[in-house]
Design a protein around this motif. Structure first.
Motif, PDB file in Angstrom:
ATOM      1  N   HIS A  12       0.492  -8.312   4.300  1.00 13.38           N
ATOM      2  CA  HIS A  12       1.633  -8.623   5.173  1.00 13.38           C
ATOM      3  C   HIS A  12       2.229  -9.982   4.817  1.00 13.38           C
ATOM      4  CE1 HIS A  12      -1.667 -10.419   7.666  1.00 13.38           C
ATOM      5  NE2 HIS A  12      -0.772 -11.378   7.787  1.00 13.38           N
ATOM      6  N   ASP A  16       8.062  -6.692   1.524  1.00 10.39           N
ATOM      7  CA  ASP A  16       8.007  -5.294   1.089  1.00 10.39           C
ATOM      8  C   ASP A  16       8.703  -5.064  -0.244  1.00 10.39           C
ATOM      9  OD1 ASP A  16       6.541  -4.568   3.288  1.00 10.39           O
ATOM     10  OD2 ASP A  16       8.269  -3.832   4.432  1.00 10.39           O
ATOM     11  N   TRP A  43      -7.770  -1.049  -0.875  1.00 11.60           N
ATOM     12  CA  TRP A  43      -6.527  -1.199  -0.121  1.00 11.60           C
ATOM     13  C   TRP A  43      -5.481  -0.195  -0.606  1.00 11.60           C
ATOM     14  CZ3 TRP A  43      -1.870  -2.683  -2.378  1.00 11.60           C
ATOM     15  CH2 TRP A  43      -0.811  -2.832  -1.479  1.00 11.60           C
ATOM     16  N   THR A  46      -5.743   3.484   0.583  1.00 11.59           N
ATOM     17  CA  THR A  46      -5.281   3.779   1.946  1.00 11.59           C
ATOM     18  C   THR A  46      -3.778   3.579   2.113  1.00 11.59           C
ATOM     19  OG1 THR A  46      -5.780   1.542   2.703  1.00 11.59           O
ATOM     20  CG2 THR A  46      -7.512   3.192   2.965  1.00 11.59           C
ATOM     21  N   SER A  47      -3.187   2.730   1.282  1.00  8.94           N
ATOM     22  CA  SER A  47      -1.751   2.463   1.410  1.00  8.94           C
ATOM     23  C   SER A  47      -0.914   3.259   0.414  1.00  8.94           C
ATOM     24  CB  SER A  47      -1.467   0.970   1.210  1.00  8.94           C
ATOM     25  OG  SER A  47      -1.766   0.607  -0.117  1.00  8.94           O
ATOM     26  N   ARG A  48      -1.583   3.991  -0.453  1.00  5.90           N
ATOM     27  CA  ARG A  48      -0.922   4.804  -1.486  1.00  5.90           C
ATOM     28  C   ARG A  48      -0.056   3.959  -2.412  1.00  5.90           C
ATOM     29  NH1 ARG A  48       0.329  10.383   1.776  1.00  5.90           N
ATOM     30  NH2 ARG A  48      -1.830  10.702   2.317  1.00  5.90           N
ATOM     31  N   GLN A  49      -0.545   2.795  -2.721  1.00  3.57           N
ATOM     32  CA  GLN A  49       0.152   1.885  -3.626  1.00  3.57           C
ATOM     33  C   GLN A  49      -0.370   2.081  -5.045  1.00  3.57           C
ATOM     34  OE1 GLN A  49       2.658  -0.564  -2.917  1.00  3.57           O
ATOM     35  NE2 GLN A  49       2.738  -0.484  -5.145  1.00  3.57           N
TER      36      GLN A  49
END
Length: 195
Positions: A12, A16, A43, A46-49
């Motif tokens: 955060h 973005d 990370w 779970t965030s599909r990055q």
């Protein structure tokens, strides 16, 4: 990997727009960058990055190619893409190697369509940076140390690329403890111990 279940500095902190495209991870195979890779992989899952692991072979030590291969295998086990970047004109000078490393990493991130490069700098690195700058007579700006989020230090290769140091508040000992708890081995670069 048990124990490596959180990323200390959440994203955060990062706008973005910097998360568009794949995020580059600078991973040498040392404990700091290896911990960064494991934590960021969790990370990203779970965030599909999308992540791209990048290793620079400076061509200054014969072991470097094997170390880059070890990072590639570790990245593959985590399901991550990996590229080894080679410095084609090595010069045995720390400042030249640093500039070449940043140029190669930033160029690879840009080529992949990303805008963000993560590095494994820790609180130990921060303390060392401040001490070195103080010994060189730096003013208040230099003594502030490394920022968590900063523009790439090279130009023009780093244009539009940001560096993010999510582990800047963590200690090397703490990260090594996490790696040991998870059974991961890291590489100790002998040049780090060379004065």
């Amino acid at each position: 990997m048990q124990g490596l279940d959180r990323l200390p500095a959440p994203f955060h902190d990062v706008p973005d727009t910097y998360l568009s495209g794949p995020i580059g991870l600078a991973v040498s195979g040392g404990s700091d960058s290896l911990a960064l890779m494991h934590l960021t992989a969790r990370w990203a899952a779970t965030s599909r990055q999308s992540l791209l692991v990048l290793t620079v072979d400076h061509g200054l030590r014969p072991e470097a190619a094997a170390e880059a291969d070890a990072v590639a295998r570790a990245a593959k086990r985590l399901g991550l893409s990996h590229r080894t970047l080679r410095w084609t004109s090595p010069v045995a000078r720390q400042s030249a190697a640093r500039r070449a490393r940043h140029a190669l990493l930033a160029g690879a991130v840009r080529e992949a369509g990303g805008r963000l490069l993560l590095t494994g700098h820790t609180a130990d690195d921060q303390a060392e940076t401040v001490l070195m700058r103080a010994r060189q007579g730096s003013g208040w700006y230099g003594l502030a140390g490394m920022r968590r989020l900063a523009l790439s230090p090279v130009w023009p290769e780093g244009e539009g690329v940001w560096l993010f140091r999510p582990l800047i508040g963590e200690t090397r000992a703490g990260l090594r403890g996490l790696l040991q708890a998870g059974g991961a081995a890291w590489i100790d670069d002998p040049s780090n111990a060379n004065p």
